[in-house]
Design an enzyme around this catalytic site. Structure first.
Site, PDB file in Angstrom:
ATOM      1  N   SER A 191       0.733  -1.409  -0.092  1.00  0.00           N
ATOM      2  CA  SER A 191      -0.046  -0.003  -0.085  1.00  0.00           C
ATOM      3  C   SER A 191       0.713   1.334   0.071  1.00  0.00           C
ATOM      4  O   SER A 191       0.302   2.243  -0.221  1.00  0.00           O
ATOM      5  CB  SER A 191      -0.906   0.246   1.164  1.00  0.00           C
ATOM      6  OG  SER A 191      -0.162  -0.103   2.513  1.00  0.00           O
ATOM      7  N   ASP A 222       4.944  -7.305   2.642  1.00  0.00           N
ATOM      8  CA  ASP A 222       4.259  -7.654   1.457  1.00  0.00           C
ATOM      9  C   ASP A 222       5.516  -7.977   0.330  1.00  0.00           C
ATOM     10  O   ASP A 222       6.426  -7.397   0.164  1.00  0.00           O
ATOM     11  CB  ASP A 222       3.495  -6.534   0.861  1.00  0.00           C
ATOM     12  CG  ASP A 222       2.314  -6.635   1.410  1.00  0.00           C
ATOM     13  OD1 ASP A 222       1.636  -7.680   1.918  1.00  0.00           O
ATOM     14  OD2 ASP A 222       1.340  -5.684   1.236  1.00  0.00           O
ATOM     15  N   LYS A 275       4.023 -11.617   3.343  1.00  0.00           N
ATOM     16  CA  LYS A 275       2.756 -11.877   3.032  1.00  0.00           C
ATOM     17  C   LYS A 275       2.508 -11.755   1.551  1.00  0.00           C
ATOM     18  O   LYS A 275       3.241 -11.074   0.738  1.00  0.00           O
ATOM     19  CB  LYS A 275       1.736 -10.568   3.488  1.00  0.00           C
ATOM     20  CG  LYS A 275       0.230 -10.827   3.255  1.00  0.00           C
ATOM     21  CD  LYS A 275      -0.585  -9.676   3.945  1.00  0.00           C
ATOM     22  CE  LYS A 275      -0.440  -8.360   3.567  1.00  0.00           C
ATOM     23  NZ  LYS A 275      -0.898  -8.222   1.962  1.00  0.00           N
ATOM     24  N   GLU A 317      -0.515 -12.510  -1.979  1.00  0.00           N
ATOM     25  CA  GLU A 317      -1.905 -12.506  -2.243  1.00  0.00           C
ATOM     26  C   GLU A 317      -2.431 -13.881  -3.082  1.00  0.00           C
ATOM     27  O   GLU A 317      -1.472 -14.328  -3.757  1.00  0.00           O
ATOM     28  CB  GLU A 317      -2.203 -11.252  -2.672  1.00  0.00           C
ATOM     29  CG  GLU A 317      -2.108  -9.891  -2.134  1.00  0.00           C
ATOM     30  CD  GLU A 317      -2.529  -8.648  -2.633  1.00  0.00           C
ATOM     31  OE1 GLU A 317      -2.172  -7.412  -2.403  1.00  0.00           O
ATOM     32  OE2 GLU A 317      -3.134  -8.881  -3.936  1.00  0.00           O
ATOM     33  N   GLU A 333      -9.686  -9.835   3.372  1.00  0.00           N
ATOM     34  CA  GLU A 333      -9.994  -8.198   3.007  1.00  0.00           C
ATOM     35  C   GLU A 333     -11.407  -8.258   2.488  1.00  0.00           C
ATOM     36  O   GLU A 333     -11.389  -8.991   1.358  1.00  0.00           O
ATOM     37  CB  GLU A 333      -8.792  -7.602   2.084  1.00  0.00           C
ATOM     38  CG  GLU A 333      -8.957  -6.194   1.770  1.00  0.00           C
ATOM     39  CD  GLU A 333      -7.925  -5.491   1.362  1.00  0.00           C
ATOM     40  OE1 GLU A 333      -8.226  -4.048   0.909  1.00  0.00           O
ATOM     41  OE2 GLU A 333      -6.703  -5.970   0.965  1.00  0.00           O
TER      42      GLU A 333
END
Length: 295
Positions: A77, A115, A144, A146, A213
């Protein structure tokens, strides 16, 4: 001489203007010990909420620790809130390594998650390993990534080699174009079943944490009860093991429309440190997220 104060300092225990929901002294208690993976697992098992925030530099990481934040996420982010990008897709591994190093220099207590950015774990588990190692060497305790299904073998490869993994399901910002925008995921039976199947596969492959999320609160609650690892929510309801927000969002800074799951903790706070402390207290007590923050 009056002791100088920082605008980022957490409120002192006897601060008369500390809000009722704040946890006075939570960040400075002498018995606080560094957060470990086992501690996070124990918190999940005991029903003790985990308070997580994003940070990208040493100053804010230090302030978060003083406020009692359990875990700090160096999220991609940063592409949006630090670099001014429209999506997280252009964020590079070098940028993630740099910001992880910045946070790690200030870390004394919090668990650090970083991330893996877009394109750094998609080619093969071996490529993912090399890139995850760079984040680990920069100071990350956990990485992390996704997505589910195709990521299962990568998670297995990494965890078998000693790199803890947080899986990320639901809305996955790196593939937001394929998802046709920032939309709630898992609303229908088919997509909910897919998220549940992927979550189980990822945990069975070794993932020690799951971030959900923008999924319905009922689905997140079901997974939190079923899985033996902490489930961190962002727009996923109050039943999760803990919560995470992007720091800039919870401080009410930055432009654009804020998602439903965001609450501005600077409102009613005298300092950034107080806002962090209020966030920690409200996550721990279950006051945040409230019904208006969930789907």
């Amino acid at each position: 001489m009056t002791e100088p104060t920082s605008p980022y300092a957490a409120p002192k225990p006897d601060a008369p203007d500390a809000p009722a929901s704040a946890a006075p002294g939570a960040g400075t208690a002498p018995d606080r010990k560094p957060v470990t993976l086992q501690r996070l697992l124990d918190m999940h098992a005991a029903g003790e909420k985990i308070a997580m925030l994003t940070a990208y530099d040493a100053t804010f990481a230090h302030a978060m620790e003083a406020a009692g934040v359990d875990a700090i996420l160096i999220g991609d982010s940063l592409g949006n809130v630090v670099q001014g990008l429209q999506t997280t897709v252009p964020v590079t591994l070098d940028a993630m390594v740099y910001h992880t190093e910045c946070v790690a220099r200030a870390r004394r207590l919090a668990w650090i998650i970083a991330d893996l950015p877009y394109g750094t774990y998609h080619e093969s588990p071996q490529v993912a390993w090399r890139n995850a190692m760079r984040l680990a060497q920069a100071g990350a305790h956990m990485i992390k990534l996704e997505g589910g299904g195709w990521t299962t073998e990568t998670v297995r490869f990494l965890t078998e080699r000693g790199i803890p993994v947080c899986a990320h399901l639901g809305l996955t910002p790196q593939t937001v174009t394929a998802l046709s925008g920032f939309k709630v995921q898992g609303k229908d039976a088919e997509s909910a079943a897919r998220i549940k199947a992927h979550a189980r596969e990822l945990v069975d492959a070794g993932a020690q944490m799951l971030l959900l999320e923008m999924v319905p609160a009922a689905l997140a609650g079901e997974l939190t009860r079923a899985l033996g690892v902490p489930v961190i929510g962002i727009g996923a309801g109050a039943e999760c093991s803990g919560q995470v927000l992007v720091m800039h969002d919870m401080l009410g800074v930055g432009g654009g429309r804020k998602p439903r799951f965001v609450r501005d903790f600077m409102q009613g706070s005298a300092s950034v440190g107080e806002a962090f402390a209020r966030y920690v207290a409200d996550v721990k007590s279950g006051a945040f997220p409230a019904a208006q923050h969930t789907y």
